[in-house]
Design an enzyme around this catalytic site. Structure first.
Site, mmCIF file in Angstrom:
data_model
loop_
_atom_site.group_PDB
_atom_site.id
_atom_site.type_symbol
_atom_site.label_atom_id
_atom_site.label_comp_id
_atom_site.label_asym_id
_atom_site.label_seq_id
_atom_site.Cartn_x
_atom_site.Cartn_y
_atom_site.Cartn_z
ATOM 1 N N GLY C 151 45.272 42.689 47.490
ATOM 2 C CA GLY C 151 45.156 41.482 46.698
ATOM 3 C C GLY C 151 43.743 41.329 46.143
ATOM 4 O O GLY C 151 42.823 42.071 46.509
ATOM 5 N N CYS C 152 43.580 40.357 45.264
ATOM 6 C CA CYS C 152 42.286 40.200 44.585
ATOM 7 C C CYS C 152 41.211 39.672 45.531
ATOM 8 O O CYS C 152 40.149 40.273 45.667
ATOM 9 C CB CYS C 152 42.433 39.312 43.352
ATOM 10 S SG CYS C 152 43.287 37.753 43.649
#
Lengths: 340, 340, 340, 340
Positions: C151-152
């Protein structure tokens, strides 16, 4: 002290209206009706206003029930088509109604149908309801019980243009308007198009040749000029929340002093108008939160055009501030009571 | 593989130029000269480009010394007035020079003096240096050793207008242009006016009647029309970093199909141009980072006007992207090598 | 040359993925499937990419039909819960699948259920699918047919922390992370909350104590530390489109050189990592459009804490850029092919 | 009615101060002194305030001359180091002085020297001048003639923390603060770093471990806790003009109700404080233009931490609004006279 009410306060101009009326020295905000938030505290939805509205809750937006409320003055911050439904029962109940929607702005039923794509529900009212730009409209409107507030783009465009077409400084031909609006002009929207990621870093024109506000601009200019006036109006969306900047070009062979003389004569020391020196242009930042239109004129002798640049806060002078100003004048109160 | 160099890379278009050339498949970025950063690593100043410029350091920006560098192609990303000083020694040394400044854009010495407030240092060069809009300019320019790249506003305005005035679809009279630019158009500035707090939430017009780019717009339109053309040009600053949207109004009595036919004929399948359907308007967001102009035309039969809306990224198609496109064509490389 | 396909390209990371793959030197973008836009041209929806995707149209997003397409490598840019449905048929058909969703990021079925509020549809896969941070993960993953992209937020947090907990420079106790994300992190949303007017001029924390990315951060840190690690993670929304800045505080009594030595050892000359000098902090602007994490460490001897500041572009190193980097490494291509 | 004056009104907090005092019901703004704009009309520089300041012009900022002006109350909106020069002559002349600078915020001369890098010019005053957070400070300050207003970050951080450390709900150990400020916090700056193009799309931490406001935060917390308190404070710049959001993490094993009970006890129905429900986080948008701090607490039982999130408008509750509130209380006027 008069009691006031607002119908439709969940949008951006509704919020500003609540804020202005909650702090108004002559008016007591007694009722805020909402079609979606009835039963909730006003400041649970308009969170920035916490502390200003006390325990006030949203009332149901039922036209008949609202007509029975002990409210002297109603503001309608509703979509067009909806406002008319509410306005008439309230007027019939003897209330003063100040309508921020487009429902009573036009005189012509036909123009309404063309621009709004539907028959006007009470077309016979259109000619009776005054359209009030407080700095310009003749004082006859001050007896009306239902008053139409101008749209945001029209306010920024009509204030500088009306005196000039009335005095025939401009012929009314060849008027080209480009206007740039902050995103709040579109209201509070659930849509990808109006999402932060789509509107930031983005500028675009829209409504080419057919924005609804055009009808209002041309009708008012035509009435002032006593002849039909056509305007080429192109609105644009720009990445800021509040503010409208309009740039108006029109053929003009005279001297810029004539333009300023006309404005001085029409507006003198009006608090809602600020004339800037020729050659400068107003900045929307300078009118943020102010109930004021800033404008200036420049004559380009090379091209034979007058260039007017104008700025307002679309939520103040372009909507809620102007509506409060109208109330103040209608009630005989100081014009800027509760306003800056 | 050719070696390329940039003089003046510390501004925004210089940064994009470094980025494009560092990734170019046919060119090797060998020298980046700077008047202020000599001796520093390029990516210590252009931090976003870290990893793209290796150990490259800024070289001193000495015209004579640079003329001795083994660089085939030079890009000048310098202020007007300064670029000319650098251009001539490089051309004399047999280099190809692509100038992003305004120094060689005009043909007329007199116009230069009027708009730039100073005598042109080498006025005799003005007529010799081609002004190249790669999609429009006749191919004769491809032998030139010094090439002037168009300004950002002019690119957005000329691309749609040039074919129309050349073919006399527009008479060249009554052209009104309003253009909205992101703040990077003003360059990297130490000033309160260009500070974040002043430019956010702000829209304003500037340069009324006398923006320097106007000279370039009118000269090019006049040459295409084979008669003088006057334009009413009003630029505006809007709160975004990159992008220009131009809205052009001109009298036009014909059908919109004629406009599109002219554009199709002039631009066919050119990769740098995207025609949008009539009635829609381009969004600056859609050209961000792209070397492309998007535009569309709309005929308002009610008013007898053509409305053109156009969008570019001022740092790409309006500056550095177009400069690279010019290099590509001049060298016989694929037009969009290193570009998107 | 391999053929690649994307499922779910209408969001922001999908758009960047289309852009990167359309310009990739080793991959040919053959299929773009969409659950909502099937039959439309890709560039009619992803308008900024016009010219990059030719005539390509969105295909229907039918897992079985897609498994029959002649596509070597699939990217899934789908919501969690949906991606798993697509991944398995494609893997069974012998394709390489790179999943940008959260569906295969966790090892623990139980953690998935806790954080995602539903049973994992194919829990038996969780332990088999590698979670790949290309600069850190051991090379064993390069044989996998289904790969989970981080994920970011986790990418910005794990890259600096993983080497430090692996080497026990940090005990894994008392790690406090505050992260600030641009609005695109929430995806393309139809909602008032994500509208321009609501998110401009606004900063707020959200997901207190329970953001889904926390599960992934703690699991990865725990695996590197070979013991459970707890993190206090508070994400915030800030008014920009792209970018994540994370600020990590953890007790540390040593010298900052030890921190940098650990990073140098782990990352050496990796192109996807940029170490900044101690005492400076990375700017999200410097990683815009770059597939790179910038970070630095500062030891506050007064408080006995290490402060790490880290920045990525959430759509590049935090999503699509990293996914392409993973493909490149998995295929044995240059790590940054098609990336900057 | 008292006369008031402002020294140093050209910055952002100065502008808001002019606005608030020009509209104050009990105070008449008589003098606005400026070191750079003497002789100009106030509204020629603070253009947004046009109409609010009448013909008022900036006076020269000469301390001795100003001490002779018939002004009862002076506000100093000057840089630190400069304010002290003005404060003493005014106090000696029997005026009330409310200082928005950092010059009299600290008690400790030594701390001042450490954080401000210079000897304090009148160190003997430091202990005498009260630092006033109006909702928290004991009423003894109401006789002082020179009052120090808190900084913006400290206001957002101290209001929620002070009652908790005073009551030993927090031990004062392990307090980690991350705060995000709009760009106006840095003042009106001529610099590339603070330009629109550099600050838009940008988030970054700064002042790692040594921001000047830290001295004020720790000193006040220490006094309330009656023991030294250390804070890990990391400020960040975010792309908006106004607003500060602070996120505070501290070890806490109790129930969140204890936290709210402490806040209720300390602040009760104070108009300048809004407690939000646990689990929600305040939005800086909701305090724009308001003299109010919004905050909430959340206990993460998993990690054993209390997370406080807090928001203020840095120019209102963080500067000018709070200064006016201090004046109101000091003069025995309604606490929110002239404020919302």
């Amino acid at each position: 002290m008069k009691t006031v009410g607002i119908i439709g306060a969940s949008g951006y101009s509704g919020e500003i209206l609540v804020e202005l009326l909650a702090g108004h020295p002559k008016a007591k905000l007694a009722v805020v009706a909402s079609r979606t938030h009835a039963g909730k505290r006003v400041d649970s939805i308009l969170s920035r206003l916490s502390g200003l509205t006390g325990d006030l809750e949203f009332t149901k937006a039922n036209p008949k029930a609202l007509a029975k409320e002990e409210v002297d003055i109603w503001f309608l911050a509703l979509p067009h088509g909806v406002a008319a439904e509410y306005a008439l029962p309230l007027v019939e109940a003897g209330r003063l109604v100040i309508d921020l929607s487009a429902d009573f702005r036009l005189n012509s039923d036909e123009t309404y149908t063309t621009y709004y794509g539907q028959k006007h529900p009470v077309a016979e009212w259109l000619q009776k309801v005054p359209y009030v730009l407080p700095e310009f409209t003749q004082p006859g409107w001050k007896k009306a019980d239902l008053i139409a507030c101008p749209g945001c783009y029209p306010t920024s465009i009509l204030l500088p243009l009306l005196p000039l077409v009335r005095e025939k400084l401009l012929t009314g031909e060849g008027i080209i308007v480009n206007a740039l609006s902050g995103v709040s002009g579109a209201g509070k929207k659930e849509s990808v198009f109006y999402s932060f990621c789509e509107r930031t870093d983005s500028v675009l024109a829209y409504g080419l040749g057919q924005h609804r506000h055009l009808s209002e601009i041309e009708e008012q200019l035509g009435m002032a000029a006593r002849q039909a006036v056509q305007v080429q109006f192109t609105p644009h969306l720009v990445p800021m929340m509040r503010g409208i900047a309009s740039t108006i070009v029109a053929p003009f062979e005279g001297a810029v002093d004539e333009i300023y003389a006309s404005w001085e004569k029409a507006y003198g020391k009006k608090q809602g108008i600020r004339l800037l020196p020729s050659g400068t242009a107003p900045d929307t930042r300078d009118v943020l939160g102010r109930n004021r239109a800033d404008f200036s004129g420049y004559v380009d002798s090379r091209t034979g055009n007058l260039i007017i640049t104008s700025a307002i806060d679309n939520l103040m002078k372009g909507a809620s501030g102007q509506a409060v100003q109208i109330m103040n004048l209608r009630m005989g109160w100081p014009e800027f009571a509760g306003l800056v």
